[in-house]
Every structure is written in structure tokens, then in C-alpha cells.
Design a protein around this motif. Structure first.
Motif, mmCIF file in Angstrom:
data_model
loop_
_atom_site.group_PDB
_atom_site.id
_atom_site.type_symbol
_atom_site.label_atom_id
_atom_site.label_comp_id
_atom_site.label_asym_id
_atom_site.label_seq_id
_atom_site.Cartn_x
_atom_site.Cartn_y
_atom_site.Cartn_z
ATOM 1 N N LEU A 75 0.493 -0.298 -10.902
ATOM 2 C CA LEU A 75 -0.169 0.053 -9.645
ATOM 3 C C LEU A 75 -1.342 -0.877 -9.365
ATOM 4 O O LEU A 75 -1.546 -1.308 -8.223
ATOM 5 C CB LEU A 75 -0.651 1.502 -9.702
ATOM 6 N N ASP A 76 -2.093 -1.181 -10.394
ATOM 7 C CA ASP A 76 -3.222 -2.103 -10.225
ATOM 8 C C ASP A 76 -2.730 -3.484 -9.817
ATOM 9 O O ASP A 76 -3.341 -4.166 -8.977
ATOM 10 C CB ASP A 76 -4.042 -2.192 -11.518
ATOM 11 N N GLN A 113 2.086 1.931 -3.451
ATOM 12 C CA GLN A 113 1.045 2.591 -4.256
ATOM 13 C C GLN A 113 1.022 4.083 -3.969
ATOM 14 O O GLN A 113 0.879 4.899 -4.886
ATOM 15 C CB GLN A 113 -0.318 1.973 -3.954
ATOM 16 N N ARG A 164 0.846 -1.200 0.000
ATOM 17 C CA ARG A 164 0.000 0.000 0.000
ATOM 18 C C ARG A 164 0.878 1.246 0.000
ATOM 19 O O ARG A 164 0.550 2.248 -0.647
ATOM 20 C CB ARG A 164 -0.909 0.009 1.237
ATOM 21 N N GLY A 224 -1.729 -3.454 -6.273
ATOM 22 C CA GLY A 224 -2.939 -3.440 -5.454
ATOM 23 C C GLY A 224 -3.588 -4.803 -5.340
ATOM 24 O O GLY A 224 -4.075 -5.189 -4.269
#
Length: 291
Positions: free
Chosen positions: A279-280, A201, A198, A283
Motif C-alpha cells: 500500500l505504501d 489503496q 488511490r 501510494g
């Protein structure tokens, strides 16, 4: 400026790197002059060329301003460049703002990062040091019992303090290509990993940071032999390749070596997912740790 444990760390005073920059400059000036080390030594009144060679290799402790001035006379350096190089000589005689952590670093990495214009890093098995959370960093240092317990907290503090370079107005751009293995290797615990991913991100939103992920399905690639960083400095100073292990750091500025690692970085960069996709992907892996 960043404070850690009552000590202030800034990212704008790096005497060790100033010495490196000065050494590179006088090496370049001699090459441009066409003179040999022996010929310059004779003009300086020195017995032989090795003294100059050691200076050009940055094998000195404190450059002497009068010697640098005499070298600049021999090389007929213009006034503006002369003043810059003499300033470097003065600045290189100080002590690094990182001196309180000098015993923890196997090389001058914080100083190099502070002077860099760009850092390109490939990480195969771990999150890049500049982007680690305290919990993740602590878990790495505690693994295997190699780092003495009394040094662990200072090592974590120093690693966190290094990140202040990204907030400095003249700080470097950071481009990190991270193999999926680094995201999936559990360091500490699932909770530590979820927090770390996290945080990644969040750091991707920093205007100086670009994060790219190389997924497993990208297959084999030329960077699989290990992690490294390319550190670029203001022109015309040469860039370097940094390769670190648990016990030492190797800094190489040989042009062919840098060029080879640049090709390797570019190749793995081209295999990576685009920034938004990366980033996805981060995540989605973080969500797995949250379960």
C-alpha cells in the motif's frame, strides 16, 4: 444488487456455472462408480457413450432433470446429495443475470466470479479488472481503436458491475498480485493513473481484498510470461485457470494445469511486498502522478 444503466445485476444466479458444477459432479460420480461411459450409456438406453461424455464435458445447453435423476439412480447417490444435484439441474436451466452483457464477454467470467469462493490473480501490465476505475477502464477500451465506440460505455458499465460480487455475503476472497509495471504504465493520463492508484489503496481496505505488489527490484520471476487468475469453487468442485486476451478467454480445469499455475502464483506471491508495504508503494507511485 448493483444497478447499471437501468438494469439490475445480482451476484447469486449463474445458470452457466450451475451447469459446469453439475457436469463436474456427474463426471466425478461416474469415476467413483468404476463404470465406463459405454456401460452407463447402455443402462440409460442410449446407443453409445459420447452423449454422456458431452454431458460430463459441460457440452450441453439445458440438462434434463429426468436424465440426471436416472444417472443418480445408477450411481446410487444418497438422498441429500441427490436433492442438491437435482436442484443444480433446475437452476441451470435459467438465464444468467449477466445476459444483457453476454455479447461483451468472450466467456462466462462474471458467472464464474459469482460462484467462486476465492480468486487469486496475477497481473503483469494492467490493473485487475475487478479493481479498475471507470476512467482507467474506459482508457483501456479506447486504446488502439479495437473496441467499437458504441460498445465502450457498456463495457465499462459491465466491468464496474462485476465488482458487486465482492459485496455479496457469499462472494469470493480476492488476492491480487500486481507487477510494478502495471502501476507505472500510464493508461489515459497521469490524472487517470493517480485516481486509479488511490482507488486501489481504498479497495485494499475491503475485508475481502488483499493487494500485493511485486517491485521491479524483485527481478525475474516465473509469472513474467503473462497474467492469469486461479478461480476456486466450493469443494469438491475443481478450480480453474482463467487466461484472457483482447479477443478470447481460456478456462482450463485440468488438474495438472491448475496445479502448475498454483505453483507459479505461490512463487510470485512470495516475491511480493507485504500488504502494508504494498500500500505504501502504491501510494508513493500515486504521489508521482500527482506532481
Amino acid at each position: 444488487m448493483t444497478k447499471r444503466g437501468g438494469s439490475a445485476v445480482t451476484a447469486n444466479r449463474s445458470p452457466g456455472v450451475h451447469r459446469r458444477r453439475l457436469a463436474a459432479a456427474i463426471r466425478r460420480l461416474r469415476a467413483e462408480s468404476g463404470l465406463t461411459a459405454g456401460e452407463v450409456a447402455k443402462r440409460m438406453g442410449w446407443s453409445a457413450g459420447p452423449r454422456l461424455t458431452r454431458m460430463e464435458r459441460n457440452e450441453w445447453k439445458f440438462p434434463k432433470r429426468d436424465e440426471i435423476a436416472r444417472l443418480l439412480d445408477i450411481y446410487d447417490v444418497p438422498d441429500e446429495q441427490r436433492e442438491h444435484l437435482l436442484s443444480l439441474a433446475e437452476e441451470s436451466r435459467g438465464r444468467s443475470d449477466w445476459h444483457q452483457y453476454a455479447d461483451l464477454f468472450p466467456g462466462s467470467l462474471p458467472d464464474l466470479e459469482a460462484e467462486a469462493t476465492r480468486i487469486r490473480s496475477y497481473e503483469a501490465l494492467a490493473i485487475p479488472g475487478l479493481l479498475q476505475t471507470p476512467s482507467y477502464s474506459k482508457a483501456i477500451f479506447e486504446s488502439g481503436g479495437i473496441v467499437p465506440a458504441e460498445d465502450t460505455q457498456r463495457k465499462v458499465e459491465s466491468r464496474m458491475a462485476r465488482r458487486s460480487v465482492l459485496d455479496a455475503p457469499s462472494g469470493p476472497q480476492l488476492i491480487c498480485v500486481i507487477d510494478e509495471a502495471a502501476l507505472r504504465r500510464v493508461v489515459g493520463s497521469a490524472e487517470v493513473m493517480a485516481e486509479q492508484l488511490r482507488f486501489l489503496q481504498g479497495m485494499a481496505a475491503h475485508y475481502k481484498v488483499t493487494l500485493l505488489v511485486v517491485p521491479f527490484d524483485a527481478g525475474a520471476h516465473t509469472a513474467m510470461d503473462g497474467a492469469f487468475s486461479l478461480i476456486d469453487f466450493p469443494s469438491p468442485e475443481p478450480g480453474i485457470v482463467s487466461i484472457s486476451t483482447g479477443v478470447e478467454s481460456l478456462y482450463v480445469e485440468d488438474e495438472a494445469y491448475v496445479d502448475r499455475h498454483t505453483l507459479i502464483f505461490d512463487a510470485v506471491h512470495n516475491l511480493a511486498l507485504a500488504p502494508r508495504q504494498s500500500l505504501d508503494y502504491i501510494g508513493s507511485i500515486a504521489a508521482e502522478y500527482d506532481k
